[in-house]
Design a protein around this motif. Structure first.
Motif, PDB file in Angstrom:
ATOM      1  N   GLY A   1      39.338 121.057 -33.359  1.00  0.00           N
ATOM      2  CA  GLY A   1      39.770 120.346 -32.158  1.00  0.00           C
ATOM      3  C   GLY A   1      40.421 119.020 -32.485  1.00  0.00           C
ATOM      4  N   ARG A   2      39.839 118.298 -33.447  1.00  0.00           N
ATOM      5  CA  ARG A   2      40.421 117.022 -33.863  1.00  0.00           C
ATOM      6  C   ARG A   2      41.788 117.225 -34.520  1.00  0.00           C
ATOM      7  NH1 ARG A   2      35.346 113.942 -36.650  1.00  0.00           N
ATOM      8  NH2 ARG A   2      34.106 113.697 -34.768  1.00  0.00           N
TER       9      ARG A   2
ATOM     10  N   LYS B   1      29.437 126.579 -37.170  1.00  0.00           N
ATOM     11  CA  LYS B   1      30.401 126.916 -36.113  1.00  0.00           C
ATOM     12  C   LYS B   1      30.752 125.675 -35.293  1.00  0.00           C
ATOM     13  CE  LYS B   1      30.809 129.798 -31.993  1.00  0.00           C
ATOM     14  NZ  LYS B   1      30.113 130.809 -31.169  1.00  0.00           N
ATOM     15  N   ALA B   2      29.740 124.919 -34.892  1.00  0.00           N
ATOM     16  CA  ALA B   2      29.979 123.714 -34.090  1.00  0.00           C
ATOM     17  C   ALA B   2      30.814 122.695 -34.870  1.00  0.00           C
ATOM     18  CB  ALA B   2      28.651 123.095 -33.666  1.00  0.00           C
ATOM     19  N   TYR B   3      30.488 122.515 -36.151  1.00  0.00           N
ATOM     20  CA  TYR B   3      31.235 121.569 -36.979  1.00  0.00           C
ATOM     21  C   TYR B   3      32.698 121.991 -37.106  1.00  0.00           C
ATOM     22  CZ  TYR B   3      32.964 119.150 -41.085  1.00  0.00           C
ATOM     23  OH  TYR B   3      33.732 118.408 -41.946  1.00  0.00           O
ATOM     24  N   ARG B   4      32.932 123.261 -37.379  1.00  0.00           N
ATOM     25  CA  ARG B   4      34.313 123.723 -37.559  1.00  0.00           C
ATOM     26  C   ARG B   4      35.098 123.669 -36.256  1.00  0.00           C
ATOM     27  NH1 ARG B   4      33.877 128.321 -42.238  1.00  0.00           N
ATOM     28  NH2 ARG B   4      33.064 126.884 -43.771  1.00  0.00           N
ATOM     29  N   LYS B   5      34.464 123.985 -35.130  1.00  0.00           N
ATOM     30  CA  LYS B   5      35.159 123.876 -33.842  1.00  0.00           C
ATOM     31  C   LYS B   5      35.543 122.431 -33.569  1.00  0.00           C
ATOM     32  CE  LYS B   5      34.106 126.427 -30.241  1.00  0.00           C
ATOM     33  NZ  LYS B   5      33.377 127.106 -29.160  1.00  0.00           N
ATOM     34  N   GLU B   6      34.629 121.510 -33.869  1.00  0.00           N
ATOM     35  CA  GLU B   6      34.906 120.087 -33.664  1.00  0.00           C
ATOM     36  C   GLU B   6      36.058 119.628 -34.554  1.00  0.00           C
ATOM     37  OE1 GLU B   6      32.769 115.865 -34.737  1.00  0.00           O
ATOM     38  OE2 GLU B   6      31.489 117.544 -34.146  1.00  0.00           O
ATOM     39  N   ARG B   7      36.016 119.990 -35.825  1.00  0.00           N
ATOM     40  CA  ARG B   7      37.079 119.593 -36.766  1.00  0.00           C
ATOM     41  C   ARG B   7      38.430 120.171 -36.350  1.00  0.00           C
ATOM     42  NH1 ARG B   7      37.811 115.726 -39.277  1.00  0.00           N
ATOM     43  NH2 ARG B   7      39.024 116.783 -40.861  1.00  0.00           N
TER      44      ARG B   7
END
Length: 129
Positions: free
Chosen positions: A122-123, A114-120
């Motif tokens: 956002g980018r 979840k954290a990885y996908r939210k970060e990606r």
């Protein structure tokens, strides 16, 4: 946490336009899933482009979902009932439960994903603006 299992798959093509093939899949979801949500229950769907197809094609996959919290409570209640029926002590050792360890491991993996996908996301969204 939700668990899901695929229960239907269908492909939509259009001779000329990938956009039309995609819209056919979206219309099918609207008419057959969203409109009938009360009858078939909560459904998650995924639409992805089929790269190896000769025509512009999109694959629609439907997934049945289940809330893991309900399953965990039911499993634990049955375990405790079984334990108290067959053993004299009333002390449960939930720390030794393999199901609890499995659940914690899955939750940790989902938090990371979840954290990885939210970060990606956002980018990607930030790049467009």
């Amino acid at each position: 946490m939700k668990l899901s299992v695929k229960f239907h798959q269908e492909e939509f093509s259009d001779e000329l336009s990938g956009k039309e093939a995609y819209l056919k899949a979206c219309r099918w979801v609207a008419e057959n899933v969203i409109r009938n949500e009360v009858e078939i229950g909560e459904t998650f769907w995924k639409i992805e482009k089929v790269k190896e197809a000769s025509l512009p094609t999109f694959r629609l996959e439907l997934y049945a979902t289940l809330e893991s919290g309900e399953c965990t409570k039911s499993f634990c209640d049955r375990c405790k009932e079984y334990h108290s029926s067959f053993y004299l002590n009333q002390q449960y050792n939930c720390d030794a439960c393999n199901f609890t360890a499995f659940k914690l491991q899955m939750e940790q993996k989902l938090r990371i994903k979840k954290a990885y996908r939210k970060e990606r996301l956002g980018r990607l969204v930030g790049e467009d603006t």
